[in-house]
Motif scaffolding. Structure first.
Motif, short mmCIF file in Angstrom:
data_model
loop_
_atom_site.label_atom_id
_atom_site.label_comp_id
_atom_site.label_asym_id
_atom_site.label_seq_id
_atom_site.Cartn_x
_atom_site.Cartn_y
_atom_site.Cartn_z
N GLU A 227 11.54 -99.85 -76.01
CA GLU A 227 12.16 -101.12 -76.38
C GLU A 227 13.66 -100.94 -76.58
N ALA A 230 15.33 -100.74 -73.24
CA ALA A 230 15.41 -102.06 -72.61
C ALA A 230 16.53 -102.89 -73.22
N GLU A 231 16.72 -102.79 -74.53
CA GLU A 231 17.80 -103.53 -75.18
C GLU A 231 19.16 -103.02 -74.74
N GLU A 233 19.86 -101.60 -71.89
CA GLU A 233 20.04 -102.03 -70.50
C GLU A 233 20.41 -103.50 -70.44
N ARG A 234 19.83 -104.32 -71.32
CA ARG A 234 20.16 -105.75 -71.33
C ARG A 234 21.63 -105.97 -71.69
N HIS A 235 22.18 -105.04 -72.46
CA HIS A 235 23.59 -105.14 -72.82
C HIS A 235 24.51 -104.57 -71.75
N GLY A 236 23.93 -104.11 -70.64
CA GLY A 236 24.73 -103.65 -69.52
C GLY A 236 25.30 -102.25 -69.66
#
Length: 295
Positions: A227, A230-231, A233-236
């Motif tokens: 998790e 994934a967080e 990666e979501r922030h780039g």
């Protein structure tokens, strides 16, 4: 006696702190930066000689090390660390620089799962061949993580650290250690110094300390490593950085980041900041973000 010192990464947290300390102590500081911006302007206003260059550019680093007596090396969590270390070492030897202080990390070891941590270990071994003195610093997680990973919308720390512990260390304390070694490198030749804050805590206890200081609830929410990845990666964030953070999360759970010592006090004459003192020092950040979320 005043010394002429090079600080790489001078606009970063540890570099800026080391620069400020050295200038306060009357030394001449050449600050190597990637670009001119507000942070570089502040260094110049404080009295540093600001030069622009890249640690992969041998000619630029050779110019930056000319006339320098001791240098600080720091590099972000991104590819290219080993080349940067070798470039600085070569330029330093060409210009008869006497000492290098190297910012490594506590997870640096030959068999580290993190690519970045393993590269830090290799960079240490490269720098061990420097003709002058070398000192390696291996800090635990910075207290600045409490700013970077605090969720202002929920007042939560969502991190994958379970109930493991460490003693957060502030970048300003690391800067004072860096400055102390650069001022008198010889007693620290060949040393590897783990750097810790004063009190070992788990993140539930860290959140409680933040709550007491800020006067409002801060909660630690343990999450899984997948998790967390994934967080990120979501922030780039870049894959190299994500791979490092997820790998050291496992290290953290296994106790690699735990411990305390008296290195900061011994080398600088002052205790490192507690979590409470760090939060108080940065209250404007937390209060400003909290107020911006209130109607």
């Amino acid at each position: 006696m005043p010394r002429h010192v090079l600080i790489t990464g001078a606009t970063g947290k540890t570099g800026a702190s080391a620069t400020a300390t050295l200038l306060d102590h009357g030394h001449r500081v050449r600050a190597l930066v990637h670009r001119t911006d507000g942070r570089a302007d502040r260094l110049a206003a404080a009295g540093a000689e600001v030069v622009i260059g890249d640690l992969h550019d041998l000619d630029a680093v050779t110019r930056a090390t000319k006339g320098i007596e001791a240098a600080y090396l720091t590099y972000p969590i991104s590819p290219g660390l080993i080349e940067a270390a070798a470039t600085l070492m070569l330029a330093a030897e060409e210009n008869n620089v006497g000492a290098i202080v190297n910012m490594s990390q506590i997870s640096a070891r030959r068999d580290a799962a993190s690519d970045a941590a393993r590269q830090h270990w290799i960079a240490e071994r490269v720098l061990d061949h420097f003709s002058g003195t070398v000192t390696h610093l291996r800090p635990t997680f910075f207290a600045e993580w409490l700013i970077s990973f605090w969720d202002e919308s929920t007042s939560e720390l969502r991190l994958p650290f379970a109930d493991a512990r460490h003693a957060p260390i502030a970048a300003e304390d690391e800067g004072r250690v860096i400055a102390a070694i650069l001022e008198n490198p010889q007693p620290h030749a060949g040393k590897i110094y783990p750097l810790y804050g004063p009190v070992e805590l788990n993140h539930h206890q860290i959140a409680e300390a933040m709550t007491r200081t800020l006067g409002r609830q801060v909660t630690y929410v343990p999450i899984g490593i997948d998790e967390f990845a994934a967080e990120l990666e979501r922030h780039g964030l870049a894959p190299h950085f994500v791979q490092h953070l997820t790998s050291v999360a496992v290290d953290y759970r296994n106790g690699i980041f735990a411990g305390t010592n008296d290195v900061v006090r011994t080398l600088t004459g002052a205790d490192p900041l507690t979590v409470e003192a760090f939060i108080e020092r940065n209250r404007q950040f937390f209060d400003g973000h909290a107020s911006s979320n209130n109607p």
